[in-house]
Design an enzyme around this catalytic site. Structure first.
Site, mmCIF file in Angstrom:
data_model
loop_
_atom_site.group_PDB
_atom_site.id
_atom_site.type_symbol
_atom_site.label_atom_id
_atom_site.label_comp_id
_atom_site.label_asym_id
_atom_site.label_seq_id
_atom_site.Cartn_x
_atom_site.Cartn_y
_atom_site.Cartn_z
ATOM 1 N N SER A 82 0.819 -1.206 0.000
ATOM 2 C CA SER A 82 0.000 0.000 0.000
ATOM 3 C C SER A 82 0.865 1.272 0.000
ATOM 4 O O SER A 82 1.640 1.476 -0.930
ATOM 5 C CB SER A 82 -0.962 -0.036 1.193
ATOM 6 O OG SER A 82 -2.000 0.895 1.035
ATOM 7 N N ASP B 222 -5.666 -3.466 -2.355
ATOM 8 C CA ASP B 222 -4.638 -3.126 -1.362
ATOM 9 C C ASP B 222 -4.018 -4.368 -0.722
ATOM 10 O O ASP B 222 -4.718 -5.251 -0.220
ATOM 11 C CB ASP B 222 -5.289 -2.265 -0.277
ATOM 12 C CG ASP B 222 -4.281 -1.586 0.623
ATOM 13 O OD1 ASP B 222 -3.499 -2.296 1.279
ATOM 14 O OD2 ASP B 222 -4.280 -0.344 0.669
#
Length: 275
Positions: free
Chosen positions: A42, A156
């Site tokens: 991320s 993510d």
């Protein structure tokens, strides 16, 4: 001539808190710590990838100039369907920083971790277009549209690995692992029970517990004390400075690790700038 030893650097997710990674990377460079590989999830994938592309300074300057209204325009000024944010403007800026580079051509080996929602498994991105890898790893479910690569729909990496130390261990082949975890601090209490705060806080506490499990696999863990919300990018200078403070405290331990000196405390050594 004896080959200089280096570290595998693992960078956690954390939204705006991930800007602390910028300060950590700066301090490692200033102290001539060799980074042999970067593994990120991320925000950690974004900053790690941009660093490997040689654009960390430009990215830092961009974020330091951001005001609250700039962030609002970046996230909300275009219509989105099926998710909260339209990523068009974010994608354009990310492409500017990654410069259409291929991961396999970077000077520092780089791995981004994402999650395939079709197959329900972790995906390791260590080849191909750098933008695609970074963008996939930071597609927070519900906030951003999943990113498609081939037949995979990626979101993510924090879904599976908010701090991907086990991934780093697999690829480092017995090397020294330094993890930077920005998800360990206690952030300010919630006093506004709106949608964004509720989702952000629930996600944060889940990530904090998962990241502590991953920490156990590292040699050294740096925990910058960053008590900001997921989207408080207007506090970039403060967050980056917290990363610098924590990294400076960690430098003696990292140097000792690279000299194969036995630590005074059991591994992992936890280093924080929490006051």
């Amino acid at each position: 001539m004896k080959k200089k030893k280096g570290i595998t650097l693992v960078l956690s997710g954390g939204g705006a808190r991930g800007l602390a990674h910028v300060g950590v990377l700066e301090v490692l460079e200033e102290n001539k710590i060799l980074i042999e590989r970067i593994v990120g999830t991320s925000a950690g994938a974004a900053i790690g990838g941009i660093y490997c592309a040689g654009k960390l300074k430009e990215m830092k300057e961009y974020f330091i100039k951001l005001k609250k209204w700039d962030i609002f325009k970046l996230l909300f000024s275009l219509p989105a369907f099926g998710h909260i944010f339209n990523s068009q403007r974010i994608d354009a800026k990310l492409k500017e920083f990654t410069e259409n580079k291929k991961i396999e051509n970077l000077k520092i080996p780089f791995i981004a971790v994402a999650f395939d929602i079709i197959r329900g498994k972790r995906v390791i991105l260590n080849r191909g277009n750098l933008f695609d890898a970074v963008r996939s790893s930071m597609a927070i479910p519900g906030y951003f549209k999943p990113f498609q690569i081939g037949e995979s729909m990626l979101v993510d990496g924090g879904v599976a690995d908010i701090l991907p130390v086990r991934v780093a261990k697999k690829y480092s082949k017995g090397g020294k692992i330094v993890a930077v975890n920005v998800e360990s601090s206690i952030i300010k209490g919630m006093n506004n029970y709106n949608f964004f705060n509720m989702v952000s806080y629930a996600s944060y506490f889940q990530s904090r517990e998962l990241s502590k499990f991953e920490e156990k696999q590292a040699d050294i863990v740096i925990r910058p004390s960053v008590r900001m919300g997921t989207f408080e990018f207007q506090k970039a200078s403060e967050i980056i400075n917290e990363g610098r403070r924590a990294a400076k405290k960690a430098i003696p331990a990292i140097k000792a690790l690279l000299e194969d000196k036995e630590p005074e405390v059991p591994k992992p050594q936890i280093i924080t700038n929490k006051t």
